[in-house]
Structure formats: C-alpha cells, structure tokens
Design an enzyme around this catalytic site. Sequence first.
Site, PDB file in Angstrom:
ATOM      1  N   SER A  43       0.878  -1.152  -0.063  1.00  0.00           N
ATOM      2  CA  SER A  43      -0.138   0.150  -0.129  1.00  0.00           C
ATOM      3  C   SER A  43       0.761   1.325  -0.071  1.00  0.00           C
ATOM      4  O   SER A  43       2.196   1.242   0.221  1.00  0.00           O
ATOM      5  CB  SER A  43      -0.868   0.105   1.336  1.00  0.00           C
ATOM      6  OG  SER A  43      -0.012   0.292   2.364  1.00  0.00           O
ATOM      7  N   LYS A  44       0.099   2.284  -0.091  1.00  0.00           N
ATOM      8  CA  LYS A  44       1.054   3.420  -0.355  1.00  0.00           C
ATOM      9  C   LYS A  44       1.710   3.972   1.108  1.00  0.00           C
ATOM     10  O   LYS A  44       2.593   4.463   1.274  1.00  0.00           O
ATOM     11  CB  LYS A  44       0.211   4.814  -0.998  1.00  0.00           C
ATOM     12  CG  LYS A  44      -1.040   5.242   0.093  1.00  0.00           C
ATOM     13  CD  LYS A  44      -1.692   6.354  -0.631  1.00  0.00           C
ATOM     14  CE  LYS A  44      -2.969   6.678   0.092  1.00  0.00           C
ATOM     15  NZ  LYS A  44      -4.303   6.321  -0.418  1.00  0.00           N
ATOM     16  N   ARG A  45       0.880   3.617   2.266  1.00  0.00           N
ATOM     17  CA  ARG A  45       1.233   3.604   3.547  1.00  0.00           C
ATOM     18  C   ARG A  45       2.508   2.948   3.654  1.00  0.00           C
ATOM     19  O   ARG A  45       3.608   3.249   4.434  1.00  0.00           O
ATOM     20  CB  ARG A  45       0.225   3.306   4.549  1.00  0.00           C
ATOM     21  CG  ARG A  45       0.610   3.619   6.081  1.00  0.00           C
ATOM     22  CD  ARG A  45      -0.408   3.298   6.931  1.00  0.00           C
ATOM     23  NE  ARG A  45      -1.747   3.489   6.366  1.00  0.00           N
ATOM     24  CZ  ARG A  45      -2.692   2.262   6.231  1.00  0.00           C
ATOM     25  NH1 ARG A  45      -2.611   1.313   6.434  1.00  0.00           N
ATOM     26  NH2 ARG A  45      -4.000   2.855   5.714  1.00  0.00           N
ATOM     27  N   GLY A  47       5.173   2.424   1.676  1.00  0.00           N
ATOM     28  CA  GLY A  47       6.104   2.931   1.120  1.00  0.00           C
ATOM     29  C   GLY A  47       6.282   4.284   1.905  1.00  0.00           C
ATOM     30  O   GLY A  47       7.526   4.529   2.094  1.00  0.00           O
ATOM     31  N   ASP A  48       5.462   5.202   2.287  1.00  0.00           N
ATOM     32  CA  ASP A  48       5.760   6.357   3.138  1.00  0.00           C
ATOM     33  C   ASP A  48       6.283   5.900   4.483  1.00  0.00           C
ATOM     34  O   ASP A  48       7.569   6.566   4.752  1.00  0.00           O
ATOM     35  CB  ASP A  48       4.423   6.997   3.411  1.00  0.00           C
ATOM     36  CG  ASP A  48       3.648   7.616   2.097  1.00  0.00           C
ATOM     37  OD1 ASP A  48       4.495   7.813   1.294  1.00  0.00           O
ATOM     38  OD2 ASP A  48       2.518   7.739   2.258  1.00  0.00           O
TER      39      ASP A  48
END
Length: 185
Positions: A43-45, A47-48
Amino acid sequence: IRGEEWLPSAPIHVALYQAFDWNPPKFAHLPLLLKPTGKGKLSKRDGDEGGFPIFPLEWEDPKTGIISSGYKEEGYYPDAFLNIMAFLGWNPGTEQEIFNLNELIDAFDITKVGKSGAKFDPDKAKWFNQQYLWQKSNQELAKELEADLEKRGVSTLLDLGLVAGQMKERVNFIKEIYPSAKYFS
C-alpha cells in the site's frame, strides 16, 4: 491486463460489454504486489513508512493532503523504473535483468508471469537504478550533478565529470553524491 483484485468484477464487466454489443477484450489478471515482508498487499502507507516510493510521480491525497513520494522525484531513471515494474512477478527465463523498452516488449510473455504475489524489494529497486547510473558517461552525470548542486545552492569550481566518475560506483542516485563526497567540504 489488470490486478487480481478486479477478478470478482470481471463477470460484470463482460456483461457490460455484451449489453452494449461491444467486443470484450481478453482479460489478464496479474497477482498482487506484496509488502517487502511478503505479508499482505503493498500500500502507499507501506512506501511512506518504509522510505521508498510507490507512485511513478509524487502524489498528494486529496482528502488528507498527505504527500507520497514518487520514483521520479526520488531520482530514479525512467528506464530503471520500467525494469523495476517489469520484474515484479515476471521473469524472462534468462539471466538478463537490464532491458531497454524495446527489449522488454520483445521478451515479454504473459505466460511467464507468476501466479502468486510478487514481493516488492526496495533494495532491488535501488540496484536497478544504480545499474542505469553506471551506464551513463561521466559527462552525462556531471550535468545531473550540476543540476542537483544548483537545487542545493552549492557552487563549485570542481570538474564535476571527474567527481561523478569517482563517485558513481558508490551511490545509487545522483542526489547521494553531494552528501557523501568530501570534495565539497
């Protein structure tokens, strides 16, 4: 070609094509991209939190205003990005890992896409970028380094081609040269 999360809605999409008397495309569903740990959907989370980009370009969530980094802004070369994406769940069946776009097109075979999810490896992504950085001439890298130094407000009389040539085997990205080179102190 789309992600396997679209499988449940595929019959509805086929029915829509039939209802409009359109010829439905041949659908292919790719397995999910998994977290670096291999457990769960990427998920994008992830990566962050993990310090690696998920999006090709920087993306701002319109609801929260949270900005997620992009491969371009992080300094990945476009060809490296293509290689990273191509090797997520696909293998050409050879030892070759570095492909230009035309080679990828020629080598791609949907039957060589794995059936299980592909684990995203941020270190392998950096490795791909490093391979493309190594292929560039010192003069090409000097231009990129000059632009990076300008962004940082640094001016120098150094031969940037020489600096880039000395440093390119020690970094994955141009932006890593300035902080790791003693030439600038």
